[in-house]
Design a protein around this motif. Structure first.
Motif, short mmCIF file in Angstrom:
data_model
loop_
_atom_site.label_atom_id
_atom_site.label_comp_id
_atom_site.label_asym_id
_atom_site.label_seq_id
_atom_site.Cartn_x
_atom_site.Cartn_y
_atom_site.Cartn_z
N GLU B 480 43.56 36.00 30.12
CA GLU B 480 42.54 35.10 30.64
C GLU B 480 42.77 34.97 32.14
OE1 GLU B 480 40.99 31.64 28.34
OE2 GLU B 480 42.08 30.51 29.87
N ALA B 481 41.69 35.19 32.89
CA ALA B 481 41.77 35.03 34.34
C ALA B 481 40.89 33.86 34.72
CB ALA B 481 41.27 36.29 35.04
N GLY B 538 40.44 40.24 45.27
CA GLY B 538 41.75 40.45 45.88
C GLY B 538 42.82 39.61 45.21
N ALA B 539 42.47 38.35 44.93
CA ALA B 539 43.43 37.47 44.27
C ALA B 539 43.75 37.97 42.86
CB ALA B 539 42.88 36.04 44.22
N CYS B 540 42.73 38.51 42.18
CA CYS B 540 42.96 39.07 40.84
C CYS B 540 43.93 40.24 40.91
CB CYS B 540 41.64 39.56 40.23
SG CYS B 540 40.69 38.24 39.47
N ALA B 608 50.62 34.53 35.96
CA ALA B 608 50.81 34.74 37.39
C ALA B 608 49.69 34.05 38.15
CB ALA B 608 50.82 36.24 37.72
N VAL B 609 50.02 33.57 39.31
CA VAL B 609 49.01 32.92 40.16
C VAL B 609 49.03 33.62 41.50
CG1 VAL B 609 48.31 30.77 41.27
CG2 VAL B 609 49.38 30.71 39.01
N ALA B 610 47.86 33.86 42.05
CA ALA B 610 47.81 34.46 43.38
C ALA B 610 46.65 33.87 44.16
CB ALA B 610 47.68 35.97 43.30
N THR B 611 46.83 33.85 45.46
CA THR B 611 45.79 33.36 46.36
C THR B 611 45.52 34.44 47.39
OG1 THR B 611 46.56 31.10 46.08
CG2 THR B 611 45.18 31.54 48.00
N TYR B 612 44.25 34.61 47.72
CA TYR B 612 43.88 35.61 48.73
C TYR B 612 42.95 34.93 49.72
CZ TYR B 612 42.41 40.19 50.60
OH TYR B 612 42.15 41.28 51.40
N ASP B 613 43.24 35.12 50.97
CA ASP B 613 42.42 34.50 52.01
C ASP B 613 42.30 35.47 53.17
OD1 ASP B 613 41.02 32.81 53.64
OD2 ASP B 613 42.68 31.43 54.03
N PRO B 614 41.42 36.45 53.06
CA PRO B 614 41.33 37.48 54.09
C PRO B 614 40.52 37.01 55.30
CG PRO B 614 39.66 37.87 52.44
CD PRO B 614 40.42 36.64 52.00
N TYR B 615 40.56 37.77 56.33
CA TYR B 615 39.72 37.50 57.50
C TYR B 615 38.26 37.76 57.18
CZ TYR B 615 37.65 38.06 62.12
OH TYR B 615 36.85 37.94 63.22
#
Lengths: 177, 783, 285
Positions: B480-481, B538-540, B608-615
Motif C-alpha cells: 500500500e502506497a 519521485g517519493a515513491c 518505508a517513508v520518503a519525501t521528495y522536493d525537487p526544484y
C-alpha cells in the motif's frame, strides 16, 4: 400520501384535485428489474434513478440537456434523463450503466473504453457508454464521420474525445463479430 | 519484467466503467441539502437580508466568529484582501454567497432560497480591466488603491539600450478572454458529523484535501484533527478545485452546528457564474530583434483581471507572477522588463486553470516570433532556430533554471512530420481557389513538478512543494502506497504502481495506491501544476528503494546469502545466479510473523517513508496546427494537429497521450470557443453550456502525438510533468495558423478566443468585407 | 436547478387534453418532448403550475402522406425524420434538416410540433414550415382552426396559440420531383442553435427557375421568406452570381437578432453565405 397507483390500464390516467407536492407511484423496469418508486411530479428521471433507485452511476453534469452525462436508454433509445420527469417513465424499460456488465464480464464498450483509455476522471463515462450502446445497437455498421457526429451529443472535459472515438470504433468491430 | 514504459490499462477504470465510482454527490443520499442565496448584483451595500419566520437562514451573524479567507504573499507589492464566508456589508460580484438555507431535498432547498429577500443598494460595478484601472475608478477594496492587488516588476539593467538598439521593434497587445475550467462534475461537498467523536468528515470534490482541511480549520478556529477531508472520485478539476471556497466552510460549519450530515451540490449555473474563472489577461508586448532575427529584449506589461477576491492558497498572484517569471519560455531573452499586475474587479474571483498564464504568454510570444519573422522576411522555423535555448541547464533572465530539454529538436521533428514545403505548395493552390489554409507553430517549455523552491521564489506564505509517500507491505505481500497527491482522472495510481513495481521487483497489481484522505495519507499538496507524477513519483521511487533494501535484508537471512546478492523480480526474491529463492509474499509473512529473526528491520518493519522536493523540471513540446478559414462565415476548421512532446521518460505512454489529447482540446477551446461574457452591469451572459461553448467531438480534431524522451537529472524518475502542456501550447499554434491563413488579407490575430464573428470584423476592418467579394489586398505579404 | 412544483396530468385522448387545457392552460404548459421546456423549468425560468403531458395520446403519434401533403402529428419525434418518411423532394429533404436539430438524444424525445409550438427563432422545423407555407392544425374545446405561417409566428417564442389550444398537426406539401432543395445552417458547435440558416426550394422547367422559395431562420425573431430574392431568381437560370445577389438581398432585407454569439452585422454576413450556399446546393441537385 394520498396518491393512488398510476396505471396505464386506467383509461383516464389524469389527476385532479391534488396538491402539487403529491407523489405518484410509478412502476418501470430498470436494468431488467421491475421497480415501483414514489415521486413528486417534478422529480427528474435522473434524480429518481440516483436517489430513489440508488443507481448513482447516472451522473448530472448540467441539468439542462447539453452535457449528456445523464444519458440513459429508455426503450433502447438514448435520452437525457435530466430532461424527462420520472412520472413520464411509467411503464418504460430503462437501462443504465449499472446494467451493462454481465457479472464479471464487461460489456464490449466498457472493455474497449478500458483498453483504449477512453476515460480519465470517469464522470462523463456512463453517459458516453449509454449513448454509444444506443447508437451501436441500432447501427452496428455506422461509419466514422456519422459516429463522430452522433457522439458529439455528449461533453467530455478530460480526454479530448480521441480515445472515446477509438474505444467506440473498437467496440463496434467487436460487437459485429 | 519492466512495467515502466508500458501502456498498462488503468487500475482506476473498472469501477468507473461499471458506474460504481463514488463521486461526492453519490454520498449525499441521506444528507440535508444546503443551498446558497447569491448576490444578484455585482456591487452594492447590503441593506437587509430577511426570510419568512418558518424559513431559518444562515447569515454572517449566525456564523458568528468564523474568520474570512485571507490568502497571503510575503511581499510588499501585494495587498491581502479578506473574503468573508458570507457577504456581510457589501456584495462584490454576481453570485457571491450571502446566506444559506437547509432543506430535505435539493428542490425544497431551492424553494426555500427563493423565499429569502435581499435588499441591496446597487452601485455601478467595475467589470473590465479598463474600468478597474481607470483614474478615479471605484475601488473594489478600499485597501487596494487603483484596484491593484499585486504589482510586480522585473527589469534588467540593459533593457533600455537593447530596445533602443533594435533593428526591428515589434509591438502589440494580446488579450485573452475570461474562461472557466468547467469540470464536468461541479463542486460538491458532503459534511458528516460523527456524534461519537465530534469530528466532521468532509467528502469534497477537491484537488488538495490536506490544504482544504488546513484552510477550513483555520477559518473555523478548530484543530485540524477535528476534521477529516476525503476526496472521493473527483470528476475533473483543472485547477478550479484547488482553492478553499466559502461553500465548503459553511457545509462543515453547518454539520457541526446542527450535528447532522449536510450536502452542497453545486449546480451548473452556480459553477459557471460563481465558481472560479481564469485567464482574462492583457499583455502589451514589445520585442526587440536584430537584423538576423535574434531576440534582444522583451518588454511586457501584463494585466490580469483577477476578480473580486484572492484565492487560497495560491493567491491572485498566481497568474501575474507566473507570467512575469516565465514569459521567456523556450527562448534566450538577454534583456527583459516586465510589470505584472493583478487587478480587482466586481467579477467572479480567479483561480488557477490548467496552464496558468502560460497559454496566454505562449500565444503572445509565439505571435511575436511570427510577426518578427514576417517583418524580417524569415521563415517561422528560422527565427525560432535562432532564438531557442539549446544549452542546458539554462538559467533564464528571471533566474529560473531550465533543465535538459529538446526545444529545437522537438520543433524540427514536428516540422518534418508536417512537411512545410508540401503545405506551402498546397496553400498556394488553395488560395487560387479561394480557400484559405494556414499553418501555425508553437514552441514552448513549461515548468512542471515545481517543488518548494519554485513557490518560495513567488514568496507564498503557504509554500507548496514536497510530497511524502508512506509505503508498507502487509503480511500477504500486498503493498500500500499512501500519497499526499490527490489524483482526479490522471491515472496516477496506475503510473505510481508501475514505478514502485519496477523499483521493488513486484507486479503493479499487488500495489494499492491510497490518496485523497487526510486520515489515511500523509500531509501533501494535492494534484496541480503538472506535479504529481514528478514529485509523488519521485517519493515513491525513493520509498520503494528503501523498502526493497529491507526486503533484501529479510531475504538474505532466509536464503542465507549476502543482501547484495539478493535480486527481486516478478514478486520473487532470489540469490543472483541461482534458482534459490523465496516468494515475496512468503518473505512478508515471515518478516511479520517471525519478526524476532530480523532485528535489522525491527524499527520499520516492511515499511518505508520518503519525501521528495525537487526544484522542478521543464517539459517542452512543439505543436503545429493546420487550419482552414472560411472567410464567408469566419469559421475555423482544424485540419491537422501535430504534437511533438518531450515529457522525459514515459511511465505509461497511454496515459501521457491521454493527458496531451485532453490538454490540447482545452487549448483549442481557449483559442476558438470558450469565453465567459459579462454585461456592463457585471451579469454573466454565459450561464449555461448552450452559451459557454465547451467543444464537442465534432470540433476537436484528431491529435497526432510523437515523443522525444530527454532524460533529465532534475527528476529522479526521469519523468517530467505533462498535465498542462497541451493547453499551454495549443492556442498559440491555432492563432498562428489562423493568422497565416489570413495573411493575404493583412489580418493577424492577437486575441483569444478568436470567434468567427471576430474574424469577419477583422476582415472588414482590413477592407475585405464579405459583403463585397472576398479578395486579398494586393501587395500584402503571403505569410 | 430543480423545477418548481407543478401539477401533472397525463391525458390519453385529445379530448381529455383539451378539457385539461381549458381548465389549466392559463398557468400551465403542454409537455411533449420537453427538450426546450424542461431546461427552462430546471433553470426556473419557466414555472408552469401544471403540466399536461401529451405523450400518452397515441393517436397523435403519426407521420403520413395524405392528399399531396405530409401530415405530422403532435407526437412525431425529430429522430423519425432522420429516416425516410415520405417520397418526393420533401421526403429527400427532411433527413438533411433533421440531423441539424440538437443531438441524437434530443431528437429521440423532441417533437416536430413541439418545436413549432415553442417557436424558437433557431428552429429548423419552424423555418421549414414557414418556407413551405405549412398548414397548422390548432384545436381547442372552442373548435379547430387551420392557420398559416404568416399569421402563426408572432415573434421569438411567440405564436397565435391560445392557452387552451393544442397544435395537433402540421401539413407540409410533398413537392414534386421537379423541385430541387438546399439547406445551409451555421452554428458554433455541432448541434448548437443556428445563428443563421436558409432553406431553398427551386422548381425548374427547361433549366429555368419557375418557382422559388427562400426561407431564413436563426437570424431574425421568426422565420421568414425573402420575397425579393425569390422574385430575383424566378425566371433565371440560377447561376452562382445570382445566388450571391440573392444572399445580398436577403442580408439587406432582414432585421437581424443580436446576442452574445452574433451581432446584427455578423448575422447579415452569415445570411449572405447561407442563402448562397443553400441555393448552390439546390441548383446542384
Amino acid at each position: 400520501m394520498r396518491s393512488k397507483p398510476f396505471t396505464l390500464s386506467c383509461a383516464r390516467a389524469t389527476f385532479y384535485d391534488r396538491d402539487m407536492s403529491d407523489k405518484y407511484d410509478i412502476t418501470f423496469t430498470v436494468n431488467g428489474d421491475k421497480r415501483t418508486i414514489r415521486v413528486e411530479p417534478r422529480r427528474s428521471l435522473a434524480d429518481a434513478l440516483r436517489e430513489d433507485c440508488g443507481l448513482t452511476g447516472t451522473h448530472l453534469g448540467c441539468e439542462h440537456g447539453v452535457c449528456g452525462a445523464c444519458t440513459v436508454l429508455i426503450d433502447d433509445q438514448p435520452v437525457r434523463s435530466c430532461l424527462m420527469f420520472a412520472v413520464q417513465a411509467e411503464g418504460t424499460r430503462v437501462r443504465t450503466v449499472e446494467g451493462l456488465a454481465i457479472g464479471d464480464k464487461l460489456h464490449p464498450l466498457q472493455q474497449a473504453f478500458w483498453d483504449h483509455h477512453g476515460l480519465q476522471c470517469g464522470f462523463c463515462t456512463p453517459g458516453f457508454l449509454m449513448l454509444a450502446v444506443g447508437i451501436l445497437e441500432r447501427r452496428p455498421d455506422i461509419a466514422e464521420p456519422e459516429l463522430r457526429e452522433a457522439l458529439s451529443s455528449n461533453l467530455c472535459r478530460c480526454t479530448g474525445y480521441q480515445n472515446i472515438l477509438k474505444s467506440v470504433l473498437a467496440a463496434a468491430a467487436e460487437m459485429r463479430k | 519484467m519492466r512495467w515502466v514504459g508500458r501502456p498498462l490499462p488503468r487500475y482506476e477504470d473498472p469501477v468507473l466503467l461499471r458506474g460504481r465510482g463514488r463521486y461526492t454527490a453519490d454520498l449525499a443520499q441521506s444528507a440535508r441539502i444546503l443551498r446558497f442565496v447569491r448576490s444578484p448584483l455585482a456591487r452594492g451595500n447590503i441593506l437587509a437580508v430577511s426570510s419568512p419566520p418558518d424559513v431559518p437562514i444562515i447569515t454572517p451573524a449566525v456564523l458568528g466568529d468564523v474568520k474570512p479567507i485571507c490568502p497571503r504573499l510575503d511581499r510588499p507589492d501585494y495587498v491581502p484582501v479578506a473574503q468573508p464566508i458570507l457577504a456581510d456589508e457589501r456584495v462584490t460580484y454576481v453570485g457571491e454567497p450571502i446566506a444559506a438555507v437547509i432543506a430535505g431535498t435539493a428542490a425544497e432547498a431551492e424553494d426555500l432560497a427563493e423565499q429569502v429577500t435581499i435588499e441591496i443598494e446597487a452601485e455601478t460595478p467595475v467589470v473590465t480591466l479598463d474600468q478597474a484601472l481607470a483614474p478615479g475608478a471605484p475601488l473594489v477594496h478600499d485597501i487596494a488603491p487603483r484596484n491593484t492587488l499585486i504589482d510586480a516588476r522585473f527589469e534588467t539593467p540593459g533593457i533600455a539600450a537593447a530596445l533602443a538598439a533594435a533593428h526591428q521593434l515589434i509591438e502589440f497587445t494580446f488579450t485573452s478572454g475570461r474562461q472557466s475550467a468547467v469540470p464536468l462534475e461541479a463542486r460538491t461537498a458532503v459534511a458528516a458529523f460523527d456524534a461519537a467523536t465530534g469530528r466532521v468528515t468532509l467528502s469534497a470534490s477537491t484537488q488538495m484535501p490536506h490544504l482544504l482541511r488546513t484552510g477550513i480549520a483555520d477559518v473555523l478556529g478548530i484543530a485540524e484533527s477535528e476534521l477529516r477531508v476525503i476526496a472521493p472520485e473527483v470528476g475533473g478539476g483543472f485547477g478550479q478545485k484547488m482553492a478553499l471556497i466559502p461553500e465548503y466552510v459553511v457545509a462543515v460549519w453547518a454539520a457541526r452546528h446542527f450535528a447532522c450530515t449536510v450536502a452542497w451540490i453545486e449546480d451548473r449555473l452556480e459553477n459557471l457564474t460563481a465558481s472560479f474563472h481564469a485567464r482574462d489577461q492583457r499583455v502589451h508586448l514589445r520585442g526587440a530583434f536584430d537584423a538576423d532575427g535574434s531576440l534582444l529584449a522583451i518588454d511586457a506589461d501584463i494585466q490580469c483581471n483577477v476578480g473580486a477576491y484572492s484565492n487560497f492558497p495560491a493567491t491572485c498572484g498566481v497568474e501575474p507572477l507566473m507570467a512575469l517569471a516565465d514569459m521567456p519560455g523556450p527562448y534566450r531573452v538577454p534583456e527583459y522588463r516586465a510589470r505584472a499586475r493583478g487587478v480587482a474587479s466586481n467579477t467572479c474571483p480567479m483561480a488557477p486553470y490548467r496552464g496558468v498564464s502560460r497559454p496566454v504568454i505562449t500565444a503572445a510570444v509565439e505571435r511575436l516570433m511570427d510577426c518578427a519573422a514576417a517583418r524580417l522576411g524569415l521563415d517561422v522555423l528560422a527565427i525560432r532556430r535562432r532564438n531557442l535555448t539549446a544549452d542546458f541547464p539554462h538559467t533564464s533572465v528571471t533566474g529560473v533554471v531550465q533543465d535538459a530539454g529538446s526545444y529545437r529538436e522537438a520543433m524540427e521533428a514536428a516540422a518534418r512530420v508536417v512537411d512545410f514545403a508540401e503545405f506551402r505548395a498546397r496553400q498556394q493552390t488553395a488560395r487560387a481557389d479561394g480557400r484559405w489554409l494556414g499553418l501555425g507553430i508553437s514552441v514552448f517549455a513549461e515548468r512542471t513538478g515545481p517543488g518548494s523552491p519554485a513557490f518560495a521564489a513567488r514568496r507564498m506564505v503557504i509554500t507548496p512543494g514536497f510530497e511524502r509517500v508512506e509505503l508498507a507491505m502487509d503480511p500477504s505481500g500486498f503493498l500500500e502506497a499512501r500519497i499526499g497527491s490527490s489524483p482526479h482522472g490522471q491515472g496516477l495510481k496506475t503510473s505510481l504502481a508501475q514505478l514502485i513495481a519496477d523499483e521493488i521487483g513486484v507486479v503493479p497489481s499487488a500495489i494499492r495506491v491510497v490518496a485523497g484522505d487526510t486520515d489515511r495519507s500523509p500531509y501533501g499538496w494535492g494534484t496541480f501544476a503538472s506535479r504529481s507524477l514528478v514529485i509523488a513519483g519521485g517519493a515513491c521511487k525513493l520509498a520503494a528503494a528503501t523498502l526493497r533494501e529491507r526486503l533484501q535484508t529479510v531475504a538474505s537471512q532466509i536464503l542465507e546469502a549476502a543482501a547484495s546478492d539478493i535480486e527481486i523480480s516478478d514478486g520473487r526474491a532470489f540469490v543472483r545466479g541461482t534458482d534459490l529463492g523465496v516468494e515475496v509474499c512468503q518473505l512478508a509473512r515471515t518478516a511479520y510473523h517471525q519478526s524476532h529473526r530480523f532485528p535489522a528491520i525491527a524499527e520499520t518493519g516492511l515499511s518505508a517513508v520518503a519525501t521528495y522536493d525537487p526544484y522542478g523540471t521543464f517539459s517542452n513540446a512543439c505543436h503545429i496546427a493546420v487550419v482552414e478559414v472560411d472567410v464567408a462565415t469566419g469559421q475555423v476548421t482544424i485540419e491537422r494537429f501535430v504534437v511533438v512532446e518531450d515529457a522525459g521518460r514515459l511511465i505509461n505512454p497511454m496515459i501521457v497521450d491521454g493527458q496531451v489529447h485532453g490538454g490540447v482540446a482545452q487549448g483549442i477551446a481557449n483559442a476558438l470557443y470558450e469565453q465567459v461574457v459579462y454585461d456592463d452591469g457585471g451579469n454573466i451572459l454565459t450561464g449555461s453550456l448552450a452559451d459557454y461553448l465547451v467543444p464537442t467531438m465534432a470540433e476537436i480534431p484528431e491529435i497526432e502525438i510523437h515523443h522525444l524522451e530527454t532524460l533529465t537529472e532534475a527528476s529522479i524518475t526521469g519523468a517530467k510533468g505533462v498535465g498542462e502542456g497541451g493547453t499551454i501550447g495549443a492556442p498559440a499554434a491555432v492563432l498562428n495558423a489562423v493568422s497565416d491563413a489570413l495573411a493575404p488579407f493583412g489580418v493577424g490575430i492577437f486575441e483569444m478566443p478568436i470567434t468567427p464573428q471576430r474574424i469577419l470584423q477583422l476582415l472588414r476592418k482590413a477592407g475585405c468585407t464579405a459583403s463585397s467579394s472576398v479578395a486579398p489586398l494586393a501587395g500584402r505579404g503571403s505569410g | 436547478m430543480k423545477p418548481v412544483s407543478f401539477r401533472y396530468f397525463a391525458p390519453r385522448t385529445v379530448d381529455q387534453a383539451l378539457e385539461l387545457l381549458a381548465t389549466h392552460g392559463g398557468e400551465g404548459k403542454i409537455l411533449a418532448g420537453g427538450q426546450s421546456l424542461v431546461p427552462a423549468m430546471n433553470f426556473r425560468l419557466a414555472r408552469p403550475a401544471s403540466l399536461i403531458d401529451i405523450n400518452r395520446i397515441d393517436s397523435l403519434d403519426y407521420v403520413r402522406e395524405d392528399g399531396g401533403e405530409l401530415r405530422i402529428g403532435a407526437l412525431a419525434r425529430h429522430a423519425r425524420f432522420e429516416g425516410p418518411v415520405a417520397g418526393g423532394a420533401l421526403g429527400a429533404f427532411l433527413p438533411r434538416v433533421a440531423r441539424h436539430i440538437g443531438h441524437l438524444p434530443i431528437r429521440t424525445r423532441g417533437t416536430f410540433c413541439g418545436s413549432i409550438a415553442h417557436a424558437d427563432p433557431a428552429s429548423e422545423w419552424c423555418l421549414l414550415a414557414a418556407t413551405l407555407d405549412a398548414g397548422f392544425l390548432v384545436v381547442s374545446r372552442r373548435g379547430r382552426r387551420n392557420v398559416r405561417p404568416n399569421e402563426y409566428f408572432v415573434g421569438a417564442l411567440t405564436t397565435i396559440l391560445e392557452p387552451d389550444e393544442l397544435l395537433t398537426e402540421i401539413r407540409l406539401p410533398l413537392l414534386g420531383e421537379d423541385w430541387r432543395t438546399g439547406f445551409a445552417e451555421f452554428s458554433r458547435r455541432a448541434g448548437d442553435f443556428a445563428l443563421a440558416m436558409c432553406a431553398a426550394f427551386l422548381r425548374f422547367e427547361d433549366d429555368r427557375i419557375v418557382e422559388a422559395r427562400i426561407g431564413l431562420g436563426g437570424a431574425t425573431d421568426r422565420p421568414s421568406r425573402i420575397a425579393a430574392a425569390e422574385a430575383l431568381l424566378t425566371g433565371s437560370e440560377g447561376a452562382p452570381d445570382i445566388f450571391r445577389e440573392a444572399g445580398n438581398i436577403a442580408a439587406e432585407t432582414i432585421d437581424p437578432l443580436e446576442d452574445i454569439h452574433a451581432s446584427a452585422e455578423y448575422r447579415r454576413d452569415l445570411v449572405r453565405a447561407m442563402v448562397a450556399r443553400a441555393l448552390d446546393q439546390a441548383s446542384a441537385r
